[in-house]
Design a protein around this motif. Sequence first.
Motif, PDB file in Angstrom:
ATOM      1  N   TYR A  49       0.840  -1.207   0.000  1.00 27.65           N
ATOM      2  CA  TYR A  49       0.000   0.000   0.000  1.00 27.65           C
ATOM      3  C   TYR A  49       0.870   1.252   0.000  1.00 27.65           C
ATOM      4  CZ  TYR A  49      -4.777  -1.783   0.649  1.00 27.65           C
ATOM      5  OH  TYR A  49      -6.014  -2.348   0.460  1.00 27.65           O
ATOM      6  N   ASP A  50       1.857   1.274   0.881  1.00 25.21           N
ATOM      7  CA  ASP A  50       2.727   2.449   0.979  1.00 25.21           C
ATOM      8  C   ASP A  50       3.438   2.717  -0.344  1.00 25.21           C
ATOM      9  OD1 ASP A  50       2.257   3.331   3.597  1.00 25.21           O
ATOM     10  OD2 ASP A  50       3.595   1.818   4.442  1.00 25.21           O
ATOM     11  N   MET A  51       3.859   1.630  -1.014  1.00 27.05           N
ATOM     12  CA  MET A  51       4.551   1.805  -2.284  1.00 27.05           C
ATOM     13  C   MET A  51       3.605   2.358  -3.359  1.00 27.05           C
ATOM     14  SD  MET A  51       7.233   1.892  -3.975  1.00 27.05           S
ATOM     15  CE  MET A  51       8.230   1.431  -2.566  1.00 27.05           C
ATOM     16  N   MET A  52       2.365   1.853  -3.375  1.00 24.34           N
ATOM     17  CA  MET A  52       1.373   2.365  -4.335  1.00 24.34           C
ATOM     18  C   MET A  52       1.074   3.843  -4.070  1.00 24.34           C
ATOM     19  SD  MET A  52       0.373   0.057  -6.581  1.00 24.34           S
ATOM     20  CE  MET A  52      -1.205   0.706  -7.130  1.00 24.34           C
ATOM     21  N   ILE A  53       0.933   4.195  -2.809  1.00 21.58           N
ATOM     22  CA  ILE A  53       0.680   5.596  -2.439  1.00 21.58           C
ATOM     23  C   ILE A  53       1.852   6.469  -2.874  1.00 21.58           C
ATOM     24  CG2 ILE A  53       0.412   7.187  -0.476  1.00 21.58           C
ATOM     25  CD1 ILE A  53      -1.079   4.796   0.947  1.00 21.58           C
ATOM     26  N   TYR A 105       1.702   6.926  -6.684  1.00 26.69           N
ATOM     27  CA  TYR A 105       0.696   7.904  -7.079  1.00 26.69           C
ATOM     28  C   TYR A 105       1.125   9.313  -6.678  1.00 26.69           C
ATOM     29  CZ  TYR A 105      -2.737   4.398  -8.510  1.00 26.69           C
ATOM     30  OH  TYR A 105      -3.397   3.392  -9.165  1.00 26.69           O
ATOM     31  N   GLY A 106       1.799   9.402  -5.539  1.00 27.58           N
ATOM     32  CA  GLY A 106       2.293  10.707  -5.094  1.00 27.58           C
ATOM     33  C   GLY A 106       3.304  11.282  -6.047  1.00 27.58           C
ATOM     34  N   ARG A 107       4.196  10.429  -6.534  1.00 27.45           N
ATOM     35  CA  ARG A 107       5.238  10.884  -7.470  1.00 27.45           C
ATOM     36  C   ARG A 107       4.636  11.393  -8.773  1.00 27.45           C
ATOM     37  NH1 ARG A 107       9.779   6.572  -8.465  1.00 27.45           N
ATOM     38  NH2 ARG A 107      10.483   8.184  -9.891  1.00 27.45           N
ATOM     39  N   GLU A 108       3.536  10.760  -9.217  1.00 32.72           N
ATOM     40  CA  GLU A 108       2.934  11.207 -10.473  1.00 32.72           C
ATOM     41  C   GLU A 108       1.891  12.311 -10.255  1.00 32.72           C
ATOM     42  OE1 GLU A 108       1.089   7.845 -12.447  1.00 32.72           O
ATOM     43  OE2 GLU A 108      -0.815   8.183 -11.416  1.00 32.72           O
ATOM     44  N   GLY A 109       1.695  12.688  -8.958  1.00 31.20           N
ATOM     45  CA  GLY A 109       0.801  13.793  -8.649  1.00 31.20           C
ATOM     46  C   GLY A 109      -0.669  13.439  -8.618  1.00 31.20           C
ATOM     47  N   SER A 110      -0.998  12.154  -8.506  1.00 30.58           N
ATOM     48  CA  SER A 110      -2.402  11.724  -8.470  1.00 30.58           C
ATOM     49  C   SER A 110      -2.900  11.745  -7.028  1.00 30.58           C
ATOM     50  CB  SER A 110      -2.543  10.325  -9.070  1.00 30.58           C
ATOM     51  OG  SER A 110      -2.100  10.290 -10.394  1.00 30.58           O
ATOM     52  N   LEU A 116      -4.976   9.378  -1.925  1.00 28.14           N
ATOM     53  CA  LEU A 116      -5.884   9.545  -0.789  1.00 28.14           C
ATOM     54  C   LEU A 116      -6.825   8.345  -0.662  1.00 28.14           C
ATOM     55  CD1 LEU A 116      -7.021  11.299   1.493  1.00 28.14           C
ATOM     56  CD2 LEU A 116      -8.498  12.402  -0.209  1.00 28.14           C
ATOM     57  N   LYS A 117      -7.341   7.868  -1.801  1.00 27.95           N
ATOM     58  CA  LYS A 117      -8.262   6.726  -1.790  1.00 27.95           C
ATOM     59  C   LYS A 117      -7.593   5.490  -1.183  1.00 27.95           C
ATOM     60  CE  LYS A 117     -11.107   3.877  -4.832  1.00 27.95           C
ATOM     61  NZ  LYS A 117     -11.430   3.540  -6.251  1.00 27.95           N
ATOM     62  N   MET A 174      -6.638   1.696   3.286  1.00 27.09           N
ATOM     63  CA  MET A 174      -5.769   1.091   4.309  1.00 27.09           C
ATOM     64  C   MET A 174      -6.382   1.228   5.692  1.00 27.09           C
ATOM     65  SD  MET A 174      -1.812   2.105   3.494  1.00 27.09           S
ATOM     66  CE  MET A 174      -1.086   1.033   4.743  1.00 27.09           C
ATOM     67  N   ARG A 175      -6.843   2.443   5.988  1.00 26.11           N
ATOM     68  CA  ARG A 175      -7.370   2.714   7.333  1.00 26.11           C
ATOM     69  C   ARG A 175      -8.612   1.880   7.614  1.00 26.11           C
ATOM     70  NH1 ARG A 175      -5.389   3.721  10.964  1.00 26.11           N
ATOM     71  NH2 ARG A 175      -6.132   5.631  11.920  1.00 26.11           N
ATOM     72  N   LYS A 176      -9.450   1.674   6.582  1.00 23.21           N
ATOM     73  CA  LYS A 176     -10.647   0.855   6.760  1.00 23.21           C
ATOM     74  C   LYS A 176     -10.290  -0.585   7.085  1.00 23.21           C
ATOM     75  CE  LYS A 176     -13.850   3.514   3.881  1.00 23.21           C
ATOM     76  NZ  LYS A 176     -14.562   3.574   2.584  1.00 23.21           N
ATOM     77  N   LYS A 177      -9.143  -1.020   6.567  1.00 20.11           N
ATOM     78  CA  LYS A 177      -8.696  -2.396   6.806  1.00 20.11           C
ATOM     79  C   LYS A 177      -7.910  -2.535   8.110  1.00 20.11           C
ATOM     80  CE  LYS A 177      -8.448  -3.998   2.022  1.00 20.11           C
ATOM     81  NZ  LYS A 177      -7.597  -4.604   0.983  1.00 20.11           N
TER      82      LYS A 177
END
Length: 410
Positions: free
Chosen positions: A321-325, A328-333, A338-339, A344-347
């Motif tokens: 999850y952290d890597m995916m975030i 997405y952060g690097r590409e500015g999405s 955030l989604k 993650m928090r829901k899980k």
Amino acid sequence: MWGTTAASVRRLCAAGEVRSALAQLARGTKSGDAELDVTACTALVHGCCKSGDVAEARRMFDVMPLLALAPNQVTYTALIHGYFIHGQREKGFALFKEMGRGGVEPNLYTYNCLIGEWCRTGEFEQARNLFDEMPLRGITRNVVCYNTLIAGLCRHGKLSDAAKLLDMMRREGIRPSIITFNLLIDGYAKAGKMSNALHFFNQMKVAGCQPSAVTYNMLIAGFCRARDMTQANRTLSDMKERGLEPTNVTYTILIDSFARENDMDKAFEMLARMEKAGLEVDVRTYGVLVHALCMEGNMKDARKLFQLMGEKGVEPSNVIYDMMIYGYGREGSSYKALKLTMEMRKKGLVPNSASYGLTIRILCNDGKCQEAEDLLDDMVRAGLQTSESICQALLDAKARLRGSTVVSFG
């Protein structure tokens, strides 16, 4: 009815039912049949330690003298080991001293336990002193004792000292086990000294120990680490020729190595071979591929793989999850990051500080101050430390937003 409680306690502890054993003891006390022997008490001490209740183990240990029962070597060792594995090492060493004051001689297992603890923390002088003391106490060292010390030395990079112990073993007439050789092979392979690793691999075969899949995985990982894929593939071929099928660990090592070399075609080829062999693709294997795709900015394929995990019933880890975030952060999405954070928090998972920080910053850059502030609050609720730079980024974003609002109404 004498001995009924003791027999029940021993039987229940052997089955891992410690709570039931304690309940049986309580019932026996109530009915007047609470007679225990040293073996039953020792079983309770060991069982409580194994279940994580070291305090209860100590209470049982302290009750023994009140029952006219003296803790023996096994009882002391069980509690010392319990203290060590649950992070209470000072209590473990104090109990060892108490053991000596009580006139109870430590046995082979006591020494192995203590040597293992000293090795764990890299305090080899103390470990070696105990190791050398054993013959003076009339205790014959065995292969487990040697392996314990060799493992510690290899783990802390003291490879030549570990190798000397192999020679010492042989002089004492102790036959090295496959574990002995694996420890040395792994130690040298991790240090990048593949010629030494192969030396012990060959010694292993001469000694009549058959290399296992674990042995080959260690060598393959070493060659991959040294970026010698030719030798890694030769080792894989040798493994197969010996009738040993590559495991999911073998393939994951190779996938990781190709991914690190940015050869994603080869990495996915290995994944296909892994699946064709009927091996389970676990979270670690997926993690290696997701990491590589995110690092090269290929979020489209990373997302496909991430979704495939869900379809295959493999639950993504915090790291994935952290890597995916991060990707997405690097590409500015910002919304995609955030989604995933909210997912993650829901899980019940907690993103790391870097994931929170990066997502908050890109939300701020996009002028999404409310979302950024909510995420900052969630970060605090998760028990993570916020940084001054994150807070400042939010303040700056709010200031920009106020400024643009003033201009638009002016």
